[in-house]
Design an enzyme around this catalytic site. Structure first.
Site, PDB file in Angstrom:
ATOM      1  N   PHE A  24       0.856  -1.184   0.000  1.00 28.81           N
ATOM      2  CA  PHE A  24       0.000   0.000   0.000  1.00 28.81           C
ATOM      3  C   PHE A  24       0.897   1.240   0.000  1.00 28.81           C
ATOM      4  O   PHE A  24       1.868   1.298   0.741  1.00 28.81           O
ATOM      5  CB  PHE A  24      -0.922  -0.020   1.224  1.00 28.81           C
ATOM      6  N   PHE A  59      -1.051  -3.582   8.044  1.00 33.46           N
ATOM      7  CA  PHE A  59      -1.668  -4.466   9.030  1.00 33.46           C
ATOM      8  C   PHE A  59      -1.093  -5.883   8.937  1.00 33.46           C
ATOM      9  O   PHE A  59      -1.012  -6.590   9.943  1.00 33.46           O
ATOM     10  CB  PHE A  59      -3.190  -4.489   8.845  1.00 33.46           C
ATOM     11  N   THR A  88     -10.524   9.534   8.335  1.00 32.61           N
ATOM     12  CA  THR A  88     -11.232   8.637   9.255  1.00 32.61           C
ATOM     13  C   THR A  88     -10.255   8.106  10.303  1.00 32.61           C
ATOM     14  O   THR A  88      -9.039   8.245  10.153  1.00 32.61           O
ATOM     15  CB  THR A  88     -11.843   7.438   8.491  1.00 32.61           C
ATOM     16  N   HIS A  90      -9.228   5.249  10.696  1.00 36.47           N
ATOM     17  CA  HIS A  90      -8.525   4.081  10.171  1.00 36.47           C
ATOM     18  C   HIS A  90      -7.009   4.191  10.381  1.00 36.47           C
ATOM     19  O   HIS A  90      -6.354   3.215  10.761  1.00 36.47           O
ATOM     20  CB  HIS A  90      -8.853   3.920   8.677  1.00 36.47           C
ATOM     21  N   PHE A 115      12.276  -1.162  12.633  1.00 38.21           N
ATOM     22  CA  PHE A 115      11.012  -0.519  12.267  1.00 38.21           C
ATOM     23  C   PHE A 115      11.265   0.640  11.316  1.00 38.21           C
ATOM     24  O   PHE A 115      11.843   1.656  11.701  1.00 38.21           O
ATOM     25  CB  PHE A 115      10.328  -0.016  13.545  1.00 38.21           C
TER      26      PHE A 115
END
EC number: 2.5.1.78
Length: 155
Positions: A24, A59, A88, A90, A115
């Site tokens: 993404f 995710f 939002t 999200h 990370f």
């Protein structure tokens, strides 16, 4: 009596890396991958010892990272991705769960998990952190992974 100091070196020679990256926002994620590869090679690593593993989104990063860690094939794992705030909640959910999940895998792992997931307010901030004004956070995450892999070998 002398105090013993243990720290990792920045020599990637002989180390095997997995770069686990979310697809993404891939046009930015790919820049993070390029930065991580550049870092590893500049520090003596070989492109032949780097595996790029792509998953759908942030995710999914923790579960794929865990699977890569359990494979026993790698000396270190670098997680990479881009989460950009929208209108939002999200963003908050995905950013928190991805971060928490990656941290949890890192705590379970016998190898370092670094990370390199960007969490930004907007597209401009993400672009800045993927190789323009604010450096390349993929490079930075790979640098941490190199040092930590060498540190783990001494512990």
């Amino acid at each position: 009596m002398q105090v013993q100091n243990i720290e990792g070196s920045l020599n990637a020679s002989g180390l095997k890396f997995a770069l686990v990256v979310s697809r993404f926002n891939d046009f930015i994620g790919q820049k993070l991958v390029e930065g991580a590869i550049d870092c590893i090679v500049r520090h003596g690593g070989s492109a032949d010892e780097i595996t790029v593993i792509r998953c759908p989104g942030a995710f999914e990063l923790p579960s794929v990272t865990r699977k890569a860690m359990l494979s026993g094939k790698y000396d270190a794992i670098v997680t990479l991705g881009v989460i950009i705030r929208g209108s939002t909640p999200h963003f908050d959910v995905i950013a928190a769960e991805a971060t928490k999940g990656i941290a949890q895998v890192g705590m379970e792992a016998a190898i370092p998990v670094s990370f390199g997931v960007l969490t930004t307010e907007n597209l401009e901030q993400a672009i800045e952190r993927a190789g323009t004004k604010a450096g390349n956070k993929g490079f930075d995450a790979a640098l941490a992974a190199i040092e930590m892999a060498n540190l783990y070998k001494q512990l």
